[in-house]
Design a protein around this motif. Structure first.
Motif, PDB file in Angstrom:
ATOM      1  N   GLY A  88       7.682   7.934  -4.043  1.00  0.00           N
ATOM      2  CA  GLY A  88       9.027   7.510  -3.714  1.00  0.00           C
ATOM      3  C   GLY A  88       9.098   6.103  -3.164  1.00  0.00           C
ATOM      4  O   GLY A  88      10.112   5.438  -3.297  1.00  0.00           O
ATOM      5  N   ALA A  89       8.011   5.636  -2.537  1.00  0.00           N
ATOM      6  CA  ALA A  89       8.045   4.311  -1.922  1.00  0.00           C
ATOM      7  C   ALA A  89       8.109   3.210  -2.966  1.00  0.00           C
ATOM      8  O   ALA A  89       8.798   2.220  -2.789  1.00  0.00           O
ATOM      9  CB  ALA A  89       6.822   4.115  -1.024  1.00  0.00           C
ATOM     10  N   SER A  90       7.380   3.382  -4.072  1.00  0.00           N
ATOM     11  CA  SER A  90       7.384   2.332  -5.082  1.00  0.00           C
ATOM     12  C   SER A  90       8.777   2.137  -5.659  1.00  0.00           C
ATOM     13  O   SER A  90       9.221   1.016  -5.902  1.00  0.00           O
ATOM     14  CB  SER A  90       6.389   2.663  -6.204  1.00  0.00           C
ATOM     15  OG  SER A  90       6.725   3.898  -6.814  1.00  0.00           O
ATOM     16  N   ARG A  91       9.497   3.246  -5.828  1.00  0.00           N
ATOM     17  CA  ARG A  91      10.849   3.155  -6.385  1.00  0.00           C
ATOM     18  C   ARG A  91      11.776   2.434  -5.416  1.00  0.00           C
ATOM     19  O   ARG A  91      12.551   1.560  -5.794  1.00  0.00           O
ATOM     20  CB  ARG A  91      11.389   4.564  -6.682  1.00  0.00           C
ATOM     21  CG  ARG A  91      12.829   4.606  -7.146  1.00  0.00           C
ATOM     22  CD  ARG A  91      13.137   5.938  -7.805  1.00  0.00           C
ATOM     23  NE  ARG A  91      12.793   7.037  -6.933  1.00  0.00           N
ATOM     24  CZ  ARG A  91      13.682   7.815  -6.312  1.00  0.00           C
ATOM     25  NH1 ARG A  91      14.957   7.579  -6.465  1.00  0.00           N
ATOM     26  NH2 ARG A  91      13.303   8.806  -5.560  1.00  0.00           N
ATOM     27  N   MET A  92      11.708   2.784  -4.124  1.00  0.00           N
ATOM     28  CA  MET A  92      12.642   2.164  -3.197  1.00  0.00           C
ATOM     29  C   MET A  92      12.310   0.696  -2.963  1.00  0.00           C
ATOM     30  O   MET A  92      13.208  -0.134  -2.820  1.00  0.00           O
ATOM     31  CB  MET A  92      12.705   2.933  -1.872  1.00  0.00           C
ATOM     32  CG  MET A  92      11.469   2.927  -1.024  1.00  0.00           C
ATOM     33  SD  MET A  92      11.725   3.990   0.443  1.00  0.00           S
ATOM     34  CE  MET A  92      10.161   3.713   1.308  1.00  0.00           C
ATOM     35  N   VAL A  93      11.033   0.342  -2.970  1.00  0.00           N
ATOM     36  CA  VAL A  93      10.671  -1.065  -2.812  1.00  0.00           C
ATOM     37  C   VAL A  93      11.122  -1.857  -4.034  1.00  0.00           C
ATOM     38  O   VAL A  93      11.670  -2.951  -3.918  1.00  0.00           O
ATOM     39  CB  VAL A  93       9.155  -1.217  -2.585  1.00  0.00           C
ATOM     40  CG1 VAL A  93       8.736  -2.674  -2.672  1.00  0.00           C
ATOM     41  CG2 VAL A  93       8.758  -0.649  -1.230  1.00  0.00           C
ATOM     42  N   GLN A  94      10.915  -1.287  -5.220  1.00  0.00           N
ATOM     43  CA  GLN A  94      11.317  -1.982  -6.448  1.00  0.00           C
ATOM     44  C   GLN A  94      12.828  -2.208  -6.467  1.00  0.00           C
ATOM     45  O   GLN A  94      13.306  -3.310  -6.735  1.00  0.00           O
ATOM     46  CB  GLN A  94      10.903  -1.158  -7.664  1.00  0.00           C
ATOM     47  CG  GLN A  94      11.377  -1.757  -8.988  1.00  0.00           C
ATOM     48  CD  GLN A  94      11.147  -0.812 -10.155  1.00  0.00           C
ATOM     49  OE1 GLN A  94      10.757   0.325  -9.974  1.00  0.00           O
ATOM     50  NE2 GLN A  94      11.393  -1.293 -11.349  1.00  0.00           N
ATOM     51  N   GLU A  95      13.599  -1.157  -6.161  1.00  0.00           N
ATOM     52  CA  GLU A  95      15.049  -1.280  -6.179  1.00  0.00           C
ATOM     53  C   GLU A  95      15.518  -2.320  -5.163  1.00  0.00           C
ATOM     54  O   GLU A  95      16.406  -3.126  -5.434  1.00  0.00           O
ATOM     55  CB  GLU A  95      15.694   0.073  -5.878  1.00  0.00           C
ATOM     56  CG  GLU A  95      15.511   1.094  -6.993  1.00  0.00           C
ATOM     57  CD  GLU A  95      15.911   2.494  -6.575  1.00  0.00           C
ATOM     58  OE1 GLU A  95      16.190   2.707  -5.366  1.00  0.00           O
ATOM     59  OE2 GLU A  95      15.945   3.388  -7.432  1.00  0.00           O
TER      60      GLU A  95
ATOM     61  N   ARG B  23       0.827  -1.209   0.000  1.00  0.00           N
ATOM     62  CA  ARG B  23       0.000   0.000   0.000  1.00  0.00           C
ATOM     63  C   ARG B  23       0.859   1.255   0.000  1.00  0.00           C
ATOM     64  O   ARG B  23       0.511   2.258  -0.625  1.00  0.00           O
ATOM     65  CB  ARG B  23      -0.953  -0.034   1.191  1.00  0.00           C
ATOM     66  CG  ARG B  23      -2.096  -1.017   0.968  1.00  0.00           C
ATOM     67  CD  ARG B  23      -2.876  -1.340   2.208  1.00  0.00           C
ATOM     68  NE  ARG B  23      -3.939  -2.308   1.906  1.00  0.00           N
ATOM     69  CZ  ARG B  23      -4.480  -3.120   2.780  1.00  0.00           C
ATOM     70  NH1 ARG B  23      -4.081  -3.097   4.051  1.00  0.00           N
ATOM     71  NH2 ARG B  23      -5.431  -3.966   2.424  1.00  0.00           N
ATOM     72  N   ALA B  24       1.993   1.197   0.687  1.00  0.00           N
ATOM     73  CA  ALA B  24       2.918   2.330   0.654  1.00  0.00           C
ATOM     74  C   ALA B  24       3.488   2.513  -0.745  1.00  0.00           C
ATOM     75  O   ALA B  24       3.608   3.628  -1.243  1.00  0.00           O
ATOM     76  CB  ALA B  24       4.044   2.121   1.659  1.00  0.00           C
ATOM     77  N   ALA B  25       3.835   1.400  -1.387  1.00  0.00           N
ATOM     78  CA  ALA B  25       4.423   1.470  -2.728  1.00  0.00           C
ATOM     79  C   ALA B  25       3.455   2.059  -3.734  1.00  0.00           C
ATOM     80  O   ALA B  25       3.852   2.748  -4.669  1.00  0.00           O
ATOM     81  CB  ALA B  25       4.858   0.078  -3.175  1.00  0.00           C
TER      82      ALA B  25
ATOM     83  N   GLY C 142       1.800 -12.488  -4.010  1.00  0.00           N
ATOM     84  CA  GLY C 142       1.569 -11.882  -2.704  1.00  0.00           C
ATOM     85  C   GLY C 142       0.460 -10.852  -2.740  1.00  0.00           C
ATOM     86  O   GLY C 142      -0.387 -10.790  -1.835  1.00  0.00           O
ATOM     87  N   LEU C 143       0.439 -10.036  -3.785  1.00  0.00           N
ATOM     88  CA  LEU C 143      -0.609  -9.017  -3.928  1.00  0.00           C
ATOM     89  C   LEU C 143      -1.994  -9.647  -4.011  1.00  0.00           C
ATOM     90  O   LEU C 143      -2.935  -9.223  -3.334  1.00  0.00           O
ATOM     91  CB  LEU C 143      -0.324  -8.189  -5.188  1.00  0.00           C
ATOM     92  CG  LEU C 143      -1.369  -7.146  -5.583  1.00  0.00           C
ATOM     93  CD1 LEU C 143      -1.454  -6.052  -4.530  1.00  0.00           C
ATOM     94  CD2 LEU C 143      -1.044  -6.548  -6.947  1.00  0.00           C
TER      95      LEU C 143
END
Length: 204
Positions: free
Chosen positions: A123-130, A116-118, A170-171
């Motif tokens: 910015g969260a989606s980028r850091m989770v993806q990386e 949900r944050a991503a 997971g989603l």
């Protein structure tokens, strides 16, 4: 995100408040810069601590990020666990590792929060993806590529496809709660998902 009080001047020793301050600063840095551009030295500087103290509390950037997003285990340890077994079963091992982390109620709640944050936080989606692609699937695929002399670009594609497969399951299982995926037992999910991950990570 609520504002933090200004960081104290001078470096501090280690205590519970210092650890919490490091986590708060780390969250801001990861969100603003992404996973790749964030450095432990930068976090230590803003938190007013010696960089060695960050390493005292956290094994490295991946372990710090894992705690920031609520992941209950150091990803390096998970990767080592997956790679320690037979290569022909690495897909099943990876699937079971993730499901064992996410399936308990606490793990399910953490996964829901991360996804949900991503989706909803800039910015969260980028850091989770990386983080997910590079620190977990990228490490597994990279090590397997060395063992099998697989091309680096092909291994990177495999890592991305494997990450998409696992995060997608997971989603659907933990966030959207699609009945067919909610009701199925972990063993059956591992049996069906494992060979697909094996193909992405090891190749034909």
């Amino acid at each position: 995100m609520s504002a933090r009080p200004p960081a104290r001047r001078g470096r501090r020793g280690g205590d519970a408040d210092t650890r919490a301050e490091i986590l708060a600063v780390a969250l801001e840095h990861f969100a603003a810069k992404g996973y790749d551009a964030t450095s432990l030295r930068g976090i230590a500087r803003e938190a007013g601590v010696d960089p060695a103290l960050v390493h005292h509390y956290f094994e490295g950037k991946s372990a710090l990020f894992a705690e920031v997003i609520g992941m209950p285990a150091d990803p390096a340890a998970l990767v080592s666990q997956v790679l320690a077994g037979p290569q022909e079963h690495v897909g099943e091992a990876l699937a079971r590792t993730f499901l064992s982390v996410w399936d308990p109620p606490e793990g399910r709640m953490r996964f829901q929060g991360v996804i949900r944050a991503a989706v909803g936080f800039e910015g969260a989606s980028r850091m989770v993806q990386e983080f997910v692609v590079r620190e977990i699937f990228g490490r597994v695929a990279g090590e397997l590529a060395v063992r099998t002399a697989r091309r680096a670009d092909d291994a990177a594609l495999g890592a991305g496809l494997a990450a998409a497969q696992v995060v997608g399951v997971g989603l659907l299982r933990y966030v959207l709660e699609v009945p067919a995926l909610v009701d199925v037992e972990v063993d059956e999910l591992v049996a069906r998902l494992g060979p697909v991950l094996q193909q992405h990570l090891v190749g034909g």
